[in-house]
Design a protein around this motif. Structure first.
Motif, PDB file in Angstrom:
ATOM      1  N   ARG A 160      25.534  50.410  45.399  1.00  0.00           N
ATOM      2  CA  ARG A 160      24.878  50.351  44.089  1.00  0.00           C
ATOM      3  C   ARG A 160      24.083  51.621  43.770  1.00  0.00           C
ATOM      4  NH1 ARG A 160      19.780  47.532  42.179  1.00  0.00           N
ATOM      5  NH2 ARG A 160      20.160  47.091  39.990  1.00  0.00           N
ATOM      6  N   PRO A 161      23.148  52.061  44.631  1.00  0.00           N
ATOM      7  CA  PRO A 161      22.422  53.292  44.300  1.00  0.00           C
ATOM      8  C   PRO A 161      23.333  54.512  44.216  1.00  0.00           C
ATOM      9  CG  PRO A 161      21.326  52.126  46.091  1.00  0.00           C
ATOM     10  CD  PRO A 161      22.630  51.428  45.831  1.00  0.00           C
ATOM     11  N   TRP A 162      24.369  54.559  45.051  1.00  0.00           N
ATOM     12  CA  TRP A 162      25.330  55.654  45.018  1.00  0.00           C
ATOM     13  C   TRP A 162      25.996  55.725  43.647  1.00  0.00           C
ATOM     14  CZ3 TRP A 162      30.947  54.980  45.903  1.00  0.00           C
ATOM     15  CH2 TRP A 162      31.643  56.190  46.051  1.00  0.00           C
ATOM     16  N   LEU A 163      26.418  54.570  43.130  1.00  0.00           N
ATOM     17  CA  LEU A 163      27.061  54.529  41.814  1.00  0.00           C
ATOM     18  C   LEU A 163      26.089  54.919  40.704  1.00  0.00           C
ATOM     19  CD1 LEU A 163      29.151  51.270  42.278  1.00  0.00           C
ATOM     20  CD2 LEU A 163      30.035  53.619  42.178  1.00  0.00           C
ATOM     21  N   TYR A 164      24.839  54.438  40.796  1.00  0.00           N
ATOM     22  CA  TYR A 164      23.837  54.829  39.807  1.00  0.00           C
ATOM     23  C   TYR A 164      23.554  56.330  39.881  1.00  0.00           C
ATOM     24  CZ  TYR A 164      22.582  50.280  37.888  1.00  0.00           C
ATOM     25  OH  TYR A 164      22.597  49.091  37.210  1.00  0.00           O
ATOM     26  N   GLY A 165      23.613  56.902  41.067  1.00  0.00           N
ATOM     27  CA  GLY A 165      23.445  58.349  41.199  1.00  0.00           C
ATOM     28  C   GLY A 165      24.546  59.105  40.484  1.00  0.00           C
ATOM     29  N   ILE A 166      25.771  58.648  40.655  1.00  0.00           N
ATOM     30  CA  ILE A 166      26.900  59.261  39.946  1.00  0.00           C
ATOM     31  C   ILE A 166      26.696  59.124  38.439  1.00  0.00           C
ATOM     32  CG2 ILE A 166      29.387  59.118  39.481  1.00  0.00           C
ATOM     33  CD1 ILE A 166      29.707  58.125  42.424  1.00  0.00           C
ATOM     34  N   ALA A 167      26.309  57.926  38.007  1.00  0.00           N
ATOM     35  CA  ALA A 167      26.094  57.690  36.572  1.00  0.00           C
ATOM     36  C   ALA A 167      24.992  58.588  36.025  1.00  0.00           C
ATOM     37  CB  ALA A 167      25.756  56.221  36.325  1.00  0.00           C
ATOM     38  N   THR A 168      23.903  58.722  36.768  1.00  0.00           N
ATOM     39  CA  THR A 168      22.790  59.562  36.323  1.00  0.00           C
ATOM     40  C   THR A 168      23.220  61.013  36.215  1.00  0.00           C
ATOM     41  OG1 THR A 168      21.161  58.047  37.240  1.00  0.00           O
ATOM     42  CG2 THR A 168      20.434  60.311  36.870  1.00  0.00           C
ATOM     43  N   ASN A 169      24.029  61.481  37.162  1.00  0.00           N
ATOM     44  CA  ASN A 169      24.531  62.856  37.078  1.00  0.00           C
ATOM     45  C   ASN A 169      25.420  63.050  35.856  1.00  0.00           C
ATOM     46  OD1 ASN A 169      23.175  63.709  39.358  1.00  0.00           O
ATOM     47  ND2 ASN A 169      24.859  63.195  40.720  1.00  0.00           N
ATOM     48  N   ARG A 203      22.739  65.612  28.521  1.00  0.00           N
ATOM     49  CA  ARG A 203      21.299  65.693  28.270  1.00  0.00           C
ATOM     50  C   ARG A 203      20.948  66.195  26.872  1.00  0.00           C
ATOM     51  NH1 ARG A 203      18.219  69.705  32.009  1.00  0.00           N
ATOM     52  NH2 ARG A 203      19.759  70.990  30.995  1.00  0.00           N
ATOM     53  N   ARG A 204      21.546  67.249  26.453  1.00  0.00           N
ATOM     54  CA  ARG A 204      21.191  67.777  25.134  1.00  0.00           C
ATOM     55  C   ARG A 204      21.520  66.790  24.027  1.00  0.00           C
ATOM     56  NH1 ARG A 204      23.244  73.879  25.265  1.00  0.00           N
ATOM     57  NH2 ARG A 204      25.177  72.731  25.407  1.00  0.00           N
ATOM     58  N   THR A 205      22.652  66.146  24.125  1.00  0.00           N
ATOM     59  CA  THR A 205      23.017  65.140  23.141  1.00  0.00           C
ATOM     60  C   THR A 205      22.024  63.988  23.168  1.00  0.00           C
ATOM     61  OG1 THR A 205      25.347  65.701  23.366  1.00  0.00           O
ATOM     62  CG2 THR A 205      24.828  63.554  22.388  1.00  0.00           C
ATOM     63  N   GLU A 206      21.639  63.561  24.360  1.00  0.00           N
ATOM     64  CA  GLU A 206      20.682  62.470  24.522  1.00  0.00           C
ATOM     65  C   GLU A 206      19.337  62.823  23.880  1.00  0.00           C
ATOM     66  OE1 GLU A 206      19.222  61.947  28.616  1.00  0.00           O
ATOM     67  OE2 GLU A 206      19.589  59.819  28.330  1.00  0.00           O
ATOM     68  N   ILE A 207      18.847  64.023  24.143  1.00  0.00           N
ATOM     69  CA  ILE A 207      17.562  64.438  23.579  1.00  0.00           C
ATOM     70  C   ILE A 207      17.641  64.531  22.063  1.00  0.00           C
ATOM     71  CG2 ILE A 207      15.944  66.373  23.421  1.00  0.00           C
ATOM     72  CD1 ILE A 207      16.447  66.822  26.437  1.00  0.00           C
ATOM     73  N   ARG A 208      18.737  65.102  21.550  1.00  0.00           N
ATOM     74  CA  ARG A 208      18.888  65.179  20.094  1.00  0.00           C
ATOM     75  C   ARG A 208      18.910  63.789  19.474  1.00  0.00           C
ATOM     76  NH1 ARG A 208      23.866  69.064  19.671  1.00  0.00           N
ATOM     77  NH2 ARG A 208      23.827  68.616  21.867  1.00  0.00           N
ATOM     78  N   ARG A 209      19.556  62.837  20.139  1.00  0.00           N
ATOM     79  CA  ARG A 209      19.622  61.455  19.639  1.00  0.00           C
ATOM     80  C   ARG A 209      18.231  60.844  19.571  1.00  0.00           C
ATOM     81  NH1 ARG A 209      20.537  56.490  22.620  1.00  0.00           N
ATOM     82  NH2 ARG A 209      21.130  54.879  21.156  1.00  0.00           N
ATOM     83  N   TRP A 210      17.438  60.981  20.645  1.00  0.00           N
ATOM     84  CA  TRP A 210      16.095  60.402  20.642  1.00  0.00           C
ATOM     85  C   TRP A 210      15.199  61.062  19.597  1.00  0.00           C
ATOM     86  CZ3 TRP A 210      15.898  60.301  26.634  1.00  0.00           C
ATOM     87  CH2 TRP A 210      16.466  59.116  27.085  1.00  0.00           C
TER      88      TRP A 210
END
Length: 174
Positions: free
Chosen positions: A55-64, A70-77
């Protein structure tokens, strides 16, 4: 150490949670693609059960993968924050819902966008992924104490940005 094949039930056990985590951070459309990509990467990378739960391994992949967006995420927020500020004069049937949501969502989105990426990742893994501090440490490949310090720093920043409201409970048990 040789990596073993990914267990066949890994996808069935974790896809919905990984998808939900990514969707909460980005969007449903992006989550469809990125959640699938998590498991493609997992399949190619193999899984080493000696390193602990998957589970944490998969979340690590997802977070990466989310970090790549990141830029798209920040622009969205930032756009959500701006939209919340402008939405004061909507149609009457939508005003109450929008005002209620905007009072918290807009400032929270802006506050999250203002966090350093590494602090935001910790906050969102805890808040959206429901991971423990130990699981966040594993997912991000950082020490347990670093998780605690990043979360503490992020909470302080979020509280200041939200007028001393506590956006994340200190105690996840209630």
């Amino acid at each position: 150490m040789e990596r073993l094949p990914v267990p066949p039930n890994l996808f069935d056990e974790h896809f919905a949670d990984i998808h939900r985590y990514i969707a909460r951070r980005l969007s449903e459309d992006v989550a469809d693609d990125l959640a699938a990509e998590v498991f493609v990467i997992a399949l190619h990378g193999g899984y080493d059960p000696s390193l602990g739960p998957a589970r944490p391994w998969l979340y690590g992949i997802a977070t990466n993968l989310v970090a790549r967006h990141r830029r798209t995420e920040i622009r969205r927020w930032k756009a959500i924050a701006r939209a919340a500020e402008r939405d004061g004069a909507s149609h009457e049937d939508e005003v109450l819902d929008r005002v209620t949501a905007a009072r918290f969502t807009g400032p929270l989105a802006g506050a999250l966008a203002g966090l350093k990426q590494r602090d935001r990742d910790v906050v969102l893994l805890v808040a959206l992924g429901g991971l423990s501090h130990a699981e966040v440490a594993t997912a991000l490949g950082i020490p347990f104490g670093t998780v605690a310090s990043r979360l503490s720093r992020a909470r302080k920043q979020l509280r200041r940005a939200l007028g001393e409201v506590n956006p994340l409970k200190e105690d996840s048990d209630g």
